[in-house]
Design a protein around this motif. Structure first.
Motif, PDB file in Angstrom:
ATOM      1  N   LEU A  45      45.243  42.479  47.388  1.00  0.00           N
ATOM      2  CA  LEU A  45      44.045  41.623  47.383  1.00  0.00           C
ATOM      3  C   LEU A  45      44.342  40.231  46.827  1.00  0.00           C
ATOM      4  O   LEU A  45      43.646  39.270  47.156  1.00  0.00           O
ATOM      5  CB  LEU A  45      42.927  42.272  46.567  1.00  0.00           C
ATOM      6  CG  LEU A  45      42.363  43.590  47.081  1.00  0.00           C
ATOM      7  CD1 LEU A  45      41.325  44.130  46.105  1.00  0.00           C
ATOM      8  CD2 LEU A  45      41.774  43.419  48.469  1.00  0.00           C
ATOM      9  N   PHE A  46      45.354  40.139  45.967  1.00  0.00           N
ATOM     10  CA  PHE A  46      45.691  38.878  45.303  1.00  0.00           C
ATOM     11  C   PHE A  46      46.896  38.177  45.928  1.00  0.00           C
ATOM     12  O   PHE A  46      47.170  37.024  45.613  1.00  0.00           O
ATOM     13  CB  PHE A  46      45.971  39.142  43.821  1.00  0.00           C
ATOM     14  CG  PHE A  46      44.766  39.660  43.087  1.00  0.00           C
ATOM     15  CD1 PHE A  46      43.883  38.785  42.481  1.00  0.00           C
ATOM     16  CD2 PHE A  46      44.497  41.016  43.019  1.00  0.00           C
ATOM     17  CE1 PHE A  46      42.763  39.250  41.816  1.00  0.00           C
ATOM     18  CE2 PHE A  46      43.384  41.495  42.360  1.00  0.00           C
ATOM     19  CZ  PHE A  46      42.509  40.611  41.755  1.00  0.00           C
ATOM     20  N   PRO A  61      31.024  38.568  45.877  1.00  0.00           N
ATOM     21  CA  PRO A  61      30.692  39.986  45.666  1.00  0.00           C
ATOM     22  C   PRO A  61      31.499  40.950  46.540  1.00  0.00           C
ATOM     23  O   PRO A  61      31.833  42.051  46.095  1.00  0.00           O
ATOM     24  CB  PRO A  61      29.201  40.068  46.007  1.00  0.00           C
ATOM     25  CG  PRO A  61      28.692  38.681  45.801  1.00  0.00           C
ATOM     26  CD  PRO A  61      29.828  37.771  46.167  1.00  0.00           C
ATOM     27  N   SER A  62      31.850  40.552  47.766  1.00  0.00           N
ATOM     28  CA  SER A  62      32.617  41.469  48.613  1.00  0.00           C
ATOM     29  C   SER A  62      34.040  41.633  48.095  1.00  0.00           C
ATOM     30  O   SER A  62      34.599  42.734  48.119  1.00  0.00           O
ATOM     31  CB  SER A  62      32.606  41.024  50.079  1.00  0.00           C
ATOM     32  OG  SER A  62      33.292  39.813  50.242  1.00  0.00           O
ATOM     33  N   PHE A  63      34.634  40.541  47.584  1.00  0.00           N
ATOM     34  CA  PHE A  63      35.976  40.642  47.002  1.00  0.00           C
ATOM     35  C   PHE A  63      35.931  41.503  45.741  1.00  0.00           C
ATOM     36  O   PHE A  63      36.788  42.382  45.550  1.00  0.00           O
ATOM     37  CB  PHE A  63      36.531  39.256  46.658  1.00  0.00           C
ATOM     38  CG  PHE A  63      37.874  39.317  45.987  1.00  0.00           C
ATOM     39  CD1 PHE A  63      39.031  39.399  46.737  1.00  0.00           C
ATOM     40  CD2 PHE A  63      37.977  39.315  44.604  1.00  0.00           C
ATOM     41  CE1 PHE A  63      40.274  39.480  46.124  1.00  0.00           C
ATOM     42  CE2 PHE A  63      39.215  39.401  43.979  1.00  0.00           C
ATOM     43  CZ  PHE A  63      40.366  39.475  44.743  1.00  0.00           C
ATOM     44  N   SER A  69      36.913  48.956  44.058  1.00  0.00           N
ATOM     45  CA  SER A  69      37.316  50.166  44.766  1.00  0.00           C
ATOM     46  C   SER A  69      38.787  50.502  44.508  1.00  0.00           C
ATOM     47  O   SER A  69      39.136  51.665  44.259  1.00  0.00           O
ATOM     48  CB  SER A  69      37.063  49.996  46.264  1.00  0.00           C
ATOM     49  OG  SER A  69      37.459  51.146  46.968  1.00  0.00           O
ATOM     50  N   GLU A  70      39.643  49.488  44.545  1.00  0.00           N
ATOM     51  CA  GLU A  70      41.070  49.724  44.298  1.00  0.00           C
ATOM     52  C   GLU A  70      41.334  50.066  42.837  1.00  0.00           C
ATOM     53  O   GLU A  70      42.160  50.940  42.535  1.00  0.00           O
ATOM     54  CB  GLU A  70      41.905  48.523  44.741  1.00  0.00           C
ATOM     55  CG  GLU A  70      41.839  48.225  46.224  1.00  0.00           C
ATOM     56  CD  GLU A  70      42.221  49.385  47.132  1.00  0.00           C
ATOM     57  OE1 GLU A  70      42.919  50.322  46.677  1.00  0.00           O
ATOM     58  OE2 GLU A  70      41.815  49.361  48.309  1.00  0.00           O
TER      59      GLU A  70
END
Length: 107
Positions: A45-46, A61-63, A69-70
């Motif tokens: 993600l990063f 908010p979606s990120f 979740s992860e």
């Protein structure tokens, strides 16, 4: 594992696992591998984002939901692994912090 929130989580995870007959998939080796895999998914993600990019997406908010979740996946597998090995992760982290206090004195 103690009876605090982590102990409650562990019992919840064991119940979830056992109702699906997944015990055979939760050996210490498989759980350790799963921690690594899920950590890599969190890292992804990063990947390729600058610090400025991350500050920006951290408000999306979606990120944040994807990261949550992860992070949850990593925590789930760590909790199950600790339980399999009879490790209290809170006590282990406290002991490690005390060790680090000795290894890395204040500046």
């Amino acid at each position: 594992m103690q009876d605090g929130d982590l102990g409650k989580l562990h019992r919840l995870l064991i119940d979830f696992r056992d109702r699906r007959s997944w015990r055979r998939f939760h050996t210490p080796k498989d759980l350790a591998m799963s921690v690594s895999i899920e950590s890599a998914e969190l890292l992804e993600l990063f990947q390729w984002k600058s610090d400025a990019d991350i500050q920006s997406v951290a408000k999306d908010p979606s990120f944040v939901a994807e990261a949550a979740s992860e992070i949850a996946d990593v925590l789930i597998y760590l909790t199950l692994l600790a339980g399999e090995l009879g490790i209290d992760p809170i006590e282990a982290a406290i002991a490690k912090t005390a060790e680090n206090e000795e290894r890395f004195p204040e500046a």
